[in-house]
Write a protein that holds these residues in place. Structure first.
Motif, PDB file in Angstrom:
ATOM      1  N   ARG A   1       7.620   7.027   1.498  1.00 35.43           N
ATOM      2  CA  ARG A   1       8.293   6.597   0.280  1.00 35.43           C
ATOM      3  C   ARG A   1       7.679   7.244  -0.952  1.00 35.43           C
ATOM      4  O   ARG A   1       8.353   7.456  -1.955  1.00 35.43           O
ATOM      5  N   SER A   2       6.388   7.505  -0.893  1.00 39.99           N
ATOM      6  CA  SER A   2       5.680   8.047  -2.053  1.00 39.99           C
ATOM      7  C   SER A   2       6.261   9.387  -2.479  1.00 39.99           C
ATOM      8  O   SER A   2       6.692  10.193  -1.648  1.00 39.99           O
TER       9      SER A   2
ATOM     10  N   GLY B   1      10.773  17.515  -6.143  1.00 38.85           N
ATOM     11  CA  GLY B   1      10.602  16.225  -6.814  1.00 38.85           C
ATOM     12  C   GLY B   1       9.347  15.479  -6.394  1.00 38.85           C
ATOM     13  O   GLY B   1       9.337  14.245  -6.349  1.00 38.85           O
ATOM     14  N   ILE B   2       8.256  16.223  -6.123  1.00 46.41           N
ATOM     15  CA  ILE B   2       7.007  15.633  -5.659  1.00 46.41           C
ATOM     16  C   ILE B   2       5.909  15.909  -6.682  1.00 46.41           C
ATOM     17  O   ILE B   2       5.784  17.028  -7.196  1.00 46.41           O
ATOM     18  N   GLN B   3       5.087  14.895  -6.972  1.00 47.71           N
ATOM     19  CA  GLN B   3       3.971  15.038  -7.906  1.00 47.71           C
ATOM     20  C   GLN B   3       2.713  15.439  -7.125  1.00 47.71           C
ATOM     21  O   GLN B   3       2.240  14.694  -6.272  1.00 47.71           O
TER      22      GLN B   3
ATOM     23  N   ILE C   1       0.841  -1.197   0.000  1.00 49.41           N
ATOM     24  CA  ILE C   1       0.000   0.000   0.000  1.00 49.41           C
ATOM     25  C   ILE C   1       0.874   1.244   0.000  1.00 49.41           C
ATOM     26  O   ILE C   1       1.780   1.371   0.813  1.00 49.41           O
ATOM     27  N   GLU C   2       0.600   2.153  -0.916  1.00 50.90           N
ATOM     28  CA  GLU C   2       1.294   3.436  -0.968  1.00 50.90           C
ATOM     29  C   GLU C   2       0.581   4.427  -0.065  1.00 50.90           C
ATOM     30  O   GLU C   2      -0.624   4.651  -0.192  1.00 50.90           O
ATOM     31  N   VAL C   3       1.311   5.049   0.856  1.00 49.85           N
ATOM     32  CA  VAL C   3       0.736   6.074   1.720  1.00 49.85           C
ATOM     33  C   VAL C   3       1.097   7.444   1.167  1.00 49.85           C
ATOM     34  O   VAL C   3       2.273   7.751   0.963  1.00 49.85           O
ATOM     35  N   ILE C   4       0.083   8.255   0.921  1.00 52.96           N
ATOM     36  CA  ILE C   4       0.265   9.584   0.338  1.00 52.96           C
ATOM     37  C   ILE C   4      -0.116  10.630   1.370  1.00 52.96           C
ATOM     38  O   ILE C   4      -1.241  10.611   1.888  1.00 52.96           O
TER      39      ILE C   4
END
Length: 531
Positions: A96-97, A143-145, A42-45
């Motif tokens: 990490r995201s 460097g973040i989307q 699971i990606e945590v944003i």
């Protein structure tokens, strides 16, 4: 994917008042959440705010220089962008995201406060877009989307946001919007797929070829998730998202804790399962029998009992509240009925023609039975004690003022005494049981910060019930012992000669479907406006 929403509830170096006394997450705690989720794929944003929803921070004098108004940051100020870069770094660093949700929703009054004094009047949409460009530059440098909610300043009201005839995609806005930002259309209110289709088209007109779509489990401003309405709105949203013609590749379901976070957040689990089943099916309808089995297997609780707690206990009425395509919200009957001042009971005319006593008493009995008889088959059914205790309190609280007033006006002092010693005294005991159970539940689930908001509400209710009891008992004693009749005695000679609260004829304040109300605590607790 998990989007972890924080306004100011995370640590920012050098900002001791950011998240002050709010139980903010430490960097280590956020990293631990990310590690745990990563092991499960699971990606945590991080999901923060960078324009509106800043009232918790901006209330402190140290942040006055960042204030446009009480809720909105001051756009175009260099100090604001230095601050935003600091909070973006702090929010992103534990994860990490490389994605971040910038928020920017509901920036009401943008450009109308200190901004207008400092920079003059500008069209709010231009202020919004220029601000977005500056924050986008910060994210690009780091460097973040970025992604953000799509209610731009052009539609700076909820009504404007959902108005199908109001298309924000003007040529000027399309030309000025950054091209590589994900826009998220959020809609928790509609049960008609056509509304979602039209608004998604407007997002594509705005240049967003693959808009995100967010639906919601109705956890806010209530004690138990409004599951029937949640199912209806989630279905409309998700059916639309599954139509490939609309360009939606990402959707998510939200949970919010507005108005004190009173809700048992676990009560949203049936909504999560319902949403998941739609996500794994290409059909417009899902297999309800399979949904119930999977919920019981995964969560260890009875699907029907949990939905019953929502539909029949918390926010429904004895006569029912049907959900149609014209229904845009779920009422919070239990909330306003619990927190309403018991002595004045100014909202009681709203339900004078409903038999809530029998309704809540029978439902409480059903839930207590369900959590006892099914504890082995469904251990999570034990959480039904919370709505069961609320229903018990409401069965005693509803219509109580009406009965006391009737006995008072008829001078039936024995009846008044019996009601105070019986029903009112039992209500006080049940409120205490509910308060203690709710406190225990909170402390097991959360940090202690924030509980003080709810405990002050319980404290207010408990002291008002005590005052109510004392005033009634003092009046009964006066009436039973005075030699003169009350009609002949001078009420000014003794403060207990009258109960003035019971001499006011109450009025029905909200018409139409009189119990179909969604009220916050400040509106429900008293008829008197503060300030």
């Amino acid at each position: 994917m998990l989007q972890l929403y924080t306004e100011d509830t995370y640590e920012v170096e050098g900002e001791p008042l950011f998240g002050y006394l709010r139980g903010r997450y430490t960097h280590e705690e956020l990293s631990a959440i990310d590690d745990y989720a990563f092991d499960l794929g699971i990606e945590v944003i991080p999901c923060i705010q960078t324009l509106g929803h800043f009232g918790q921070v901006l209330q402190w004098p140290q942040y006055t220089h960042l204030r446009d108004n009480q809720e909105v940051l001051l756009a175009e100020s260099e100090a604001t962008y230095e601050f935003i870069e600091k909070i973006v770094k702090a929010a992103a660093s534990p994860f990490r995201s490389k994605r971040i949700h910038l928020g920017m929703d509901e920036a009401y009054g943008l450009g109308e406060g200190r901004y207008a004094q400092l920079f003059g009047f500008k069209e709010p949409t231009k202020i919004f877009v220029d601000h977005l460009k500056r924050v986008h530059e910060i994210c690009s440098r780091l460097g973040i989307q970025p992604m953000l909610w799509s209610d731009t300043a052009k539609n700076n009201t909820l009504q404007g946001y959902y108005d199908e005839s109001s298309n924000p995609a003007t040529p000027e806005l399309v030309e000025s919007m950054p091209q590589n930002i994900d826009l998220i259309f959020w809609d928790y209110y509609h049960t008609n797929p056509d509304v979602y289709e039209q608004k998604l088209k407007q997002h594509r007109d705005l240049g967003c070829r693959q808009p995100w779509l967010a639906t919601g489990a109705w956890t806010w401003s209530r004690f138990w998730t409004a599951l029937p309405f949640t199912f209806a709105s989630v279905r409309a949203s998700t059916v639309t998202a599954k139509n490939k013609n609309h360009g939606v590749r990402n959707t998510f379901i939200t949970i919010w804790g507005d108005e004190g976070n009173e809700c048992d957040i676990y009560s949203a689990l049936p909504a999560m399962c319902y949403y998941a089943h739609h996500g794994y099916s290409s059909q417009d309808e899902i297999d309800i029998s399979l949904l119930k089995l999977s919920f019981e297997g995964i969560c260890g609780a009875s699907f029907d009992d949990w939905v019953f707690a929502s539909k029949a206990i918390i926010d429904d009425t004895p006569s029912g509240l049907p959900i149609t395509q014209r229904t845009h919200y779920a009422p919070n009957t239990s909330k306003w009925m619990l927190w309403e001042d018991p002595f004045v009971s100014f909202l009681s005319p709203q339900y004078s023609d409903e038999d809530f006593e029998t309704h809540y008493r029978s439902i409480a009995e059903h839930l207590f039975d369900a959590l006892e008889t099914k504890r082995n088959l469904g251990p999570l059914n034990l959480r039904l004690e919370f709505p069961a205790r609320i229903a018990t309190v409401l069965s005693l609280k509803c219509h109580l003022r009406q009965r006391l007033e009737d006995a008072y006006r008829k001078r039936q002092y024995e009846q008044l005494y019996d009601l105070a010693q019986g029903r009112l005294s039992r209500l006080r005991e049940e409120v205490d049981h509910l308060w203690r159970y709710h406190r225990q539940m909170w402390m097991k689930m959360y940090k202690p910060f924030g509980w003080e908001v709810l405990e002050l509400r319980y404290g207010g209710l408990r002291t008002r019930l005590e005052t109510m009891y004392d005033q009634i008992m003092a009046h009964v004693e006066y009436a039973m012992t005075t030699k003169d009749s009350l009609s002949e005695s001078d009420p000014l000679e003794n403060e207990h000669a009258r109960i003035e609260e019971f001499e006011v004829d109450l009025e029905c304040l909200f018409f139409g479907s009189r119990t179909n109300l969604l009220l916050d605590y400040s509106r429900a607790a008293t008829s008197i406006r503060h300030g």
